[in-house]
Design a protein around this motif. Structure first.
Motif, PDB file in Angstrom:
ATOM      1  N   LEU A  95      22.598  -7.404 -13.341  1.00  0.00           N
ATOM      2  CA  LEU A  95      21.360  -7.105 -12.325  1.00  0.00           C
ATOM      3  C   LEU A  95      21.572  -7.362 -10.762  1.00  0.00           C
ATOM      4  N   GLU A  96      23.015  -7.906 -10.474  1.00  0.00           N
ATOM      5  CA  GLU A  96      23.430  -7.863  -9.189  1.00  0.00           C
ATOM      6  C   GLU A  96      22.501  -8.860  -8.238  1.00  0.00           C
ATOM      7  N   TYR A  97      22.155  -9.763  -8.854  1.00  0.00           N
ATOM      8  CA  TYR A  97      21.319 -10.878  -8.135  1.00  0.00           C
ATOM      9  C   TYR A  97      22.011 -12.233  -8.462  1.00  0.00           C
ATOM     10  N   SER A 111      18.158  -3.300 -10.576  1.00  0.00           N
ATOM     11  CA  SER A 111      19.114  -4.123 -10.028  1.00  0.00           C
ATOM     12  C   SER A 111      18.760  -4.413  -8.669  1.00  0.00           C
ATOM     13  N   LYS A 112      19.169  -5.165  -8.132  1.00  0.00           N
ATOM     14  CA  LYS A 112      19.073  -5.657  -6.775  1.00  0.00           C
ATOM     15  C   LYS A 112      19.336  -4.509  -5.755  1.00  0.00           C
TER      16      LYS A 112
END
Length: 722
Positions: free
Chosen positions: A597-599, A642-643
């Motif tokens: 999720l790129e967090y 995602s972020k």
């Protein structure tokens, strides 16, 4: 016969007299002889016993805890109103019955087993139990103690049960808050009024290059250049005090001299109106390193309290002619200090018995007038303690003493005396009683063993957990420094701390902290004990004894090992794991979920499912949660944002969990984007093949084994007239 006499000094005594009458031969009385016995002390003792029994009954009946007594057969012989209320019955409906007549079978069996343990073992037993009471499930802490007759024979047991449901919930929340602060990425610290650190979480210390313990008890000024510290005290500190908070960017000094650029927020934490004792400080590292995210700092400023002593006041009352001594308008003269005590206005009158009685506490009035009457009418010395209300609405505790003057006919004419302000003494006595009750309650409730010994190591006090840890120990083992092996020593069956736990501390006066011992019981079971021993010393440094803390960490060590293995497995999984609450808030994730999720972990744990899953908006979530609770596990495909805005196709398996009465869900997320691309490519290939198959000027057809035409292209169908 029994009667009372009055001695010359006014003292009243109780007398028991007995006599025999002697007569002549005609029956006429000649003389009488007998004995006289002073039974005053016996009468006082009987009165005191009745008062004590009445007081005991009142205490038991008005107690908020459930108090009960059972005989040897487990039948209730006494239960107070609080206990009957828990059971939802009247006391008379409970007396004479056993637990299996009052409770569900499983619960009754457990309670009766505990009763048998107390009756057979002859010692107290503390236990916790869940019981449905007051319309819900409540937790009760019970203490059972053997009841013996005057000859020491066991006749039953006495028990006290306290509802600790709210306390356990508060303790759980407090522990969770403490854990969160200790593991926060922002620095958090507390400082006292002198500017000394009293608490610091690891993140705060790391900002300045220290370990947390290195800065405790040290001044905040050590983290800044002297010039800056002086400027802050002169310029910024008054603003902080006036507004109650201060925030700004500062340049600190790390342990090895490097600069530490930090954003600091300071808040005053008042403990009483107009009084500040603690500062709360949060720090954020804003240098290029940025490896520490949060910090907390707090300081206190000490205010000295001045206590004024007060002298006794004098008073003098004169009986009005033709009026009883208790007439409302009976005049009383007071020495001037009484006006200071009561905060009287200059023109305010305080000169009659009525004005004095109006300020008496309602609970004290009848008792005090009774003591006055006993002095006036029976000449019993007047020495009373009571509460008197001042103009601020506060009650002062007063010790009043006085002496009446009677005329020749025994009528009171005058009474004079003094009053002493004993408010501080009363408060101290109550505080001491409350402190002792709280200390005993805390010690008895602590799961950690606590011992108090004298200078020879003899136990003076021990809580139940301490006795449980050391009960029937026959061997002790200590780990050798820098070695994983242990030596074991047989010490025989003991119930007190071993000499190794105490001897060095009592000899050297140096605390021994967090030593680990292995204990083996007579039944072969082994415990792993974490032990800390601290000497008790007087002002001259002489060792008076020691405080010993024992903690059974056997299960903790086992649980830690299992937890570490589980956490390692989850953290290294290729699937994303998200733990979600009933309100859709995300409270924990693994590394794979963060990558997908790129967090960051910290970012995700401040978000909800609605923030990342487009097919689970807030209005759909309740239906989804109810479905999950019914099915326990669901699997579906979903799209996640995602972020960076990338839409992630994922297959999600969600499991419903319950732990310690709370609901959770664990979502396992698998990225299925590559298979979907492959499906799309296959579909495109099939479309190209179909176009080529239909549009070619050559007839193509396929036949089954029995000669049936299975397929034919468009050109072939045309050629065949179809």
């Amino acid at each position: 016969m029994e009667y009372r006499i009055v001695r010359p000094n006014g003292e009243v005594r109780f007398i028991h007299a007995r006599g025999d009458l002697y007569r002549d031969t005609t029956g006429h009385p000649l003389s009488m002889t007998g004995t006289v016995l002073d039974i005053t002390e016996r009468k006082w003792a009987e009165t005191a016993l009745r008062d004590h029994e009445q007081l005991l009954c009142t205490v038991i009946e008005t107690a908020t805890d459930a108090i009960f007594m059972k005989d040897e057969q487990g039948r209730y012989v006494l239960i107070n109103s609080a206990g009957a209320k828990v059971l939802g019955r009247l006391s008379e409906q409970i007396i004479g019955k056993r637990d299996d007549e009052l409770f569900p079978p499983d619960f009754a069996a457990e309670v009766m087993a505990q009763d048998r343990a107390v009756l057979s073992g002859g010692s107290s037993l503390q236990s916790e139990a869940l019981l449905t009471a007051g319309g819900g499930l409540r937790t009760f802490l019970s203490m059972r103690t053997p009841h013996r007759d005057k000859d020491g024979n066991m006749v039953g047991l006495v028990g006290v049960s306290r509802d600790i449901t709210d306390w356990k919930r508060t303790e759980e929340e407090r522990n969770l808050l403490a854990y969160a602060i200790d593991h926060a990425m922002e620095g958090v610290a507390l400082l006292n009024a002198e500017g000394l650190y009293t608490y610091m979480n690891p993140a705060h210390a790391q900002i300045y290059g220290y370990e947390p313990g290195e800065l405790l008890g040290r001044s905040w000024k050590e983290l800044y250049e002297p010039e800056y510290a002086a400027t802050f005290e002169r310029v910024e500190f008054p603003t902080l005090i006036a507004r109650g908070w201060w925030r700004g960017a500062q340049v600190g000094r790390k342990k090895h001299g490097d600069r530490a650029e930090v954003e600091v927020s300071i808040t005053l934490l008042p403990t009483a109106p107009g009084r500040v004792e603690t500062f709360l400080c949060t720090c954020r590292d804003i240098t290029e390193r940025k490896h520490v995210e949060e910090a907390l700092r707090e300081s206190e400023q000490r205010f000295a309290l001045a206590v004024e002593g007060s002298n006794d006041i004098l008073w003098d009352a004169h009986r009005l002619p033709g009026e009883p001594w208790y007439a409302p308008q009976t005049p009383i003269w007071w020495s001037p200090r009484v006006r200071e005590w009561l905060g009287l206005e200059e023109a305010e009158s305080f000169e009659t018995l009525e004005q004095w009685a109006a300020r008496l506490h309602p609970d004290d009035k009848n008792r005090v007038f009774g003591q006055l009457a006993a002095h006036v009418e029976q000449r019993i010395p007047y020495d009373a303690e009571y509460r008197l209300c001042n103009n601020r609405g506060d009650y002062l505790w007063i010790r009043g003493r006085g002496q009446a003057k009677w005329d020749e006919q025994g009528e009171i004419r005058r009474m004079s005396g003094s009053c002493q302000d004993i408010t501080e003494r009363k408060q101290a006595e109550e505080a001491l009683r409350r402190s002792e009750r709280q200390l005993r309650t805390v010690l008895d409730a602590l799961p950690v063993g606590v011992w108090l010994t004298d200078q020879l190591g003899n136990p003076l006090l021990a809580n139940p957990a301490a006795k449980e840890i050391w009960s029937n120990i026959k061997q002790i083992g200590m780990q050798v420094p820098n070695n994983q092996s242990r030596w074991w020593e047989s010490i025989g069956s003991v119930s007190e701390p071993h000499r190794w736990v105490l001897s060095q501390v009592l000899t050297t006066g140096v605390p021994s902290l967090n030593e680990t011992f292995g204990l083996e019981g007579v039944d072969g079971t082994k415990k792993l004990i974490r032990n800390s021993t601290v000497p008790i010393q007087d002002e001259a440094g002489n060792i008076l004894g020691a405080v010993v803390l024992n903690e059974d960490v056997t299960m903790l060590r086992q649980a830690q090992a299992a937890l570490q293995l589980t956490q390692f497995s989850i953290d290294h999984a290729i699937e994303g794991f998200l733990w979600i609450g009933p309100d859709a808030r995300i409270f924990h994730v693994n590394d794979a979920a963060c990558r997908m999720l790129e967090y960051t972990c910290e970012e995700l744990t401040t978000m909800s499912v609605h923030d990342i899953a487009s097919n689970l908006p807030s209005e759909v979530w309740p239906t989804h949660w109810e479905e999950l609770k019914q099915k326990k596990s669901v699997t579906f495909e979903s799209k996640y944002r995602s972020k960076t805005g990338r839409v992630l196709d994922a297959e999600v398996t969600v499991n419903y969990l319950q732990y310690e009465g709370k609901e959770y869900s664990c979502a396992i997320m698998r990225d299925i984007e590559p298979p979907k691309w492959a499906d799309a490519a296959l579909h495109a290939s099939e479309e190209r093949y179909r176009a080529l198959y239909d549009e070619t000027p050559t007839m193509y057809f396929t036949l089954a084994m029995d000669g049936t035409v299975r397929s034919v292209n468009r050109f072939g169908a045309t050629q065949l007239g179809y």
